[in-house]
Design a protein around this motif. Structure first.
Motif, mmCIF file in Angstrom:
data_model
loop_
_atom_site.group_PDB
_atom_site.id
_atom_site.type_symbol
_atom_site.label_atom_id
_atom_site.label_comp_id
_atom_site.label_asym_id
_atom_site.label_seq_id
_atom_site.Cartn_x
_atom_site.Cartn_y
_atom_site.Cartn_z
ATOM 1 N N MET A 1 0.835 -1.180 0.000
ATOM 2 C CA MET A 1 0.000 0.000 0.000
ATOM 3 C C MET A 1 0.883 1.248 0.000
ATOM 4 S SD MET A 1 -2.926 0.992 2.693
ATOM 5 C CE MET A 1 -2.717 2.546 3.477
ATOM 6 N N ASN A 2 0.585 2.165 -0.897
ATOM 7 C CA ASN A 2 1.353 3.394 -0.988
ATOM 8 C C ASN A 2 1.029 4.344 0.155
ATOM 9 O OD1 ASN A 2 2.812 2.792 -3.289
ATOM 10 N ND2 ASN A 2 1.258 3.606 -4.653
ATOM 11 N N ASN A 3 2.046 5.040 0.628
ATOM 12 C CA ASN A 3 1.898 6.076 1.635
ATOM 13 C C ASN A 3 2.460 7.374 1.065
ATOM 14 O OD1 ASN A 3 0.927 4.600 4.068
ATOM 15 N ND2 ASN A 3 2.785 3.441 3.686
ATOM 16 N N ILE A 4 1.990 8.488 1.612
ATOM 17 C CA ILE A 4 2.502 9.785 1.187
ATOM 18 C C ILE A 4 3.743 10.110 2.008
ATOM 19 C CG2 ILE A 4 2.032 12.265 1.063
ATOM 20 C CD1 ILE A 4 -0.939 11.553 0.719
ATOM 21 N N TYR A 5 4.798 10.499 1.312
ATOM 22 C CA TYR A 5 6.031 10.948 1.957
ATOM 23 C C TYR A 5 6.365 12.341 1.452
ATOM 24 C CZ TYR A 5 6.975 6.317 3.822
ATOM 25 O OH TYR A 5 6.901 5.147 4.524
ATOM 26 N N PHE A 6 6.876 13.148 2.369
ATOM 27 C CA PHE A 6 7.316 14.489 2.004
ATOM 28 C C PHE A 6 8.821 14.508 1.819
ATOM 29 C CE2 PHE A 6 3.495 15.661 4.578
ATOM 30 C CZ PHE A 6 2.761 16.191 3.536
ATOM 31 N N LEU A 7 9.254 15.239 0.808
ATOM 32 C CA LEU A 7 10.670 15.532 0.638
ATOM 33 C C LEU A 7 10.898 16.895 1.277
ATOM 34 C CD1 LEU A 7 11.051 14.418 -3.070
ATOM 35 C CD2 LEU A 7 11.796 13.187 -1.049
ATOM 36 N N ILE A 8 11.797 16.945 2.256
ATOM 37 C CA ILE A 8 11.997 18.158 3.039
ATOM 38 C C ILE A 8 13.438 18.632 2.884
ATOM 39 C CG2 ILE A 8 11.984 19.098 5.389
ATOM 40 C CD1 ILE A 8 9.751 17.046 5.983
ATOM 41 N N GLU A 9 13.568 19.922 2.540
ATOM 42 C CA GLU A 9 14.884 20.536 2.402
ATOM 43 C C GLU A 9 14.928 21.788 3.275
ATOM 44 O OE1 GLU A 9 17.952 21.713 -1.149
ATOM 45 O OE2 GLU A 9 15.821 22.005 -1.513
ATOM 46 N N ASN A 10 15.911 21.854 4.147
ATOM 47 C CA ASN A 10 16.053 22.973 5.091
ATOM 48 C C ASN A 10 14.776 23.201 5.893
ATOM 49 O OD1 ASN A 10 18.708 23.518 4.234
ATOM 50 N ND2 ASN A 10 17.922 24.718 2.519
ATOM 51 N N GLY A 11 14.073 22.131 6.197
ATOM 52 C CA GLY A 11 12.870 22.225 7.000
ATOM 53 C C GLY A 11 11.580 22.425 6.225
ATOM 54 N N TYR A 12 11.660 22.774 4.957
ATOM 55 C CA TYR A 12 10.460 23.065 4.170
ATOM 56 C C TYR A 12 10.106 21.912 3.242
ATOM 57 C CZ TYR A 12 10.745 27.828 5.803
ATOM 58 O OH TYR A 12 10.770 28.933 6.606
ATOM 59 N N ILE A 13 8.816 21.627 3.158
ATOM 60 C CA ILE A 13 8.340 20.598 2.233
ATOM 61 C C ILE A 13 8.509 21.123 0.815
ATOM 62 C CG2 ILE A 13 6.347 19.275 1.433
ATOM 63 C CD1 ILE A 13 5.246 19.468 4.300
ATOM 64 N N ILE A 14 9.246 20.389 0.007
ATOM 65 C CA ILE A 14 9.473 20.808 -1.379
ATOM 66 C C ILE A 14 8.743 19.926 -2.385
ATOM 67 C CG2 ILE A 14 11.670 21.940 -0.904
ATOM 68 C CD1 ILE A 14 13.037 19.392 -2.059
ATOM 69 N N ASN A 15 8.302 18.744 -1.933
ATOM 70 C CA ASN A 15 7.593 17.842 -2.826
ATOM 71 C C ASN A 15 6.962 16.731 -1.997
ATOM 72 O OD1 ASN A 15 6.599 16.768 -5.185
ATOM 73 N ND2 ASN A 15 8.579 16.578 -6.192
ATOM 74 N N CYS A 16 6.042 16.013 -2.600
ATOM 75 C CA CYS A 16 5.497 14.826 -1.939
ATOM 76 C C CYS A 16 5.404 13.715 -2.978
ATOM 77 C CB CYS A 16 4.158 15.106 -1.286
ATOM 78 S SG CYS A 16 2.871 15.654 -2.400
ATOM 79 N N ASP A 20 5.663 2.788 -1.749
ATOM 80 C CA ASP A 20 5.355 1.536 -1.078
ATOM 81 C C ASP A 20 6.411 1.266 -0.011
ATOM 82 O OD1 ASP A 20 3.243 -0.158 -1.255
ATOM 83 O OD2 ASP A 20 3.986 -1.291 -2.969
ATOM 84 N N ASP A 21 7.661 1.407 -0.406
ATOM 85 C CA ASP A 21 8.790 1.149 0.481
ATOM 86 C C ASP A 21 9.757 2.328 0.406
ATOM 87 O OD1 ASP A 21 10.927 0.214 1.934
ATOM 88 O OD2 ASP A 21 11.388 -1.449 0.581
ATOM 89 N N PRO A 22 9.842 3.139 1.460
ATOM 90 C CA PRO A 22 10.732 4.307 1.419
ATOM 91 C C PRO A 22 12.204 3.947 1.288
ATOM 92 C CG PRO A 22 9.875 3.988 3.631
ATOM 93 C CD PRO A 22 9.148 3.028 2.728
ATOM 94 N N ASN A 23 12.567 2.718 1.616
ATOM 95 C CA ASN A 23 13.961 2.295 1.484
ATOM 96 C C ASN A 23 14.391 2.175 0.028
ATOM 97 O OD1 ASN A 23 14.324 2.097 4.300
ATOM 98 N ND2 ASN A 23 13.345 0.081 4.286
ATOM 99 N N GLN A 24 13.426 2.084 -0.876
ATOM 100 C CA GLN A 24 13.751 1.981 -2.295
ATOM 101 C C GLN A 24 13.951 3.353 -2.936
ATOM 102 O OE1 GLN A 24 10.535 -0.317 -3.919
ATOM 103 N NE2 GLN A 24 11.421 -2.253 -3.246
ATOM 104 N N TYR A 25 13.715 4.428 -2.190
ATOM 105 C CA TYR A 25 13.863 5.783 -2.733
ATOM 106 C C TYR A 25 15.229 6.311 -2.356
ATOM 107 C CZ TYR A 25 12.707 10.494 -4.155
ATOM 108 O OH TYR A 25 12.698 11.709 -4.794
#
Length: 108
Positions: A1-16, A20-25
């Protein structure tokens, strides 16, 4: 099942992204990957290491302790209610509805 993850740079969300598996990113060293677990958080929000701090308007800035965003101008401190107007970058007084039982102009 997919989950939403945020990409954060310097504290700010820059993308989402959906993962399925965050270890593959493969995340660059300067990017933090954080799973979305609450209703908070959208692009432009700040992540203080424990929780997301949502930014209600693009002009608002993060306060020094990184717990909330504040307007670039202080809200007037009087008996009236105000709303932020992003276009004019100012607080606009909410005009009360005056009825025959309320002629003072103040919000009851």
């Amino acid at each position: 099942m997919n989950n939403i993850y945020f990409l954060i740079e310097n504290g700010y969300i820059i993308n989402c992204i959906l993962l399925d598996d965050p270890n593959q990113y493969n995340t660059p060293d300067n990017i933090l990957l954080v799973k979305k677990t609450t209703e908070k958080g959208w692009l432009g929000s700040y992540y203080n290491g424990q929780d997301f701090v949502d930014n209600p308007y693009p002009s608002w800035i993060l306060n020094e302790d990184k717990t909330e965003f504040v307007a670039p101008k202080a809200k007037p401190q009087d008996e009236y209610e105000y709303t932020w107007d992003e276009q004019s970058l100012s607080w606009i007084k909410i005009e009360p509805v005056i009825t025959s039982s309320n002629t003072s102009g103040k919000i009851a």
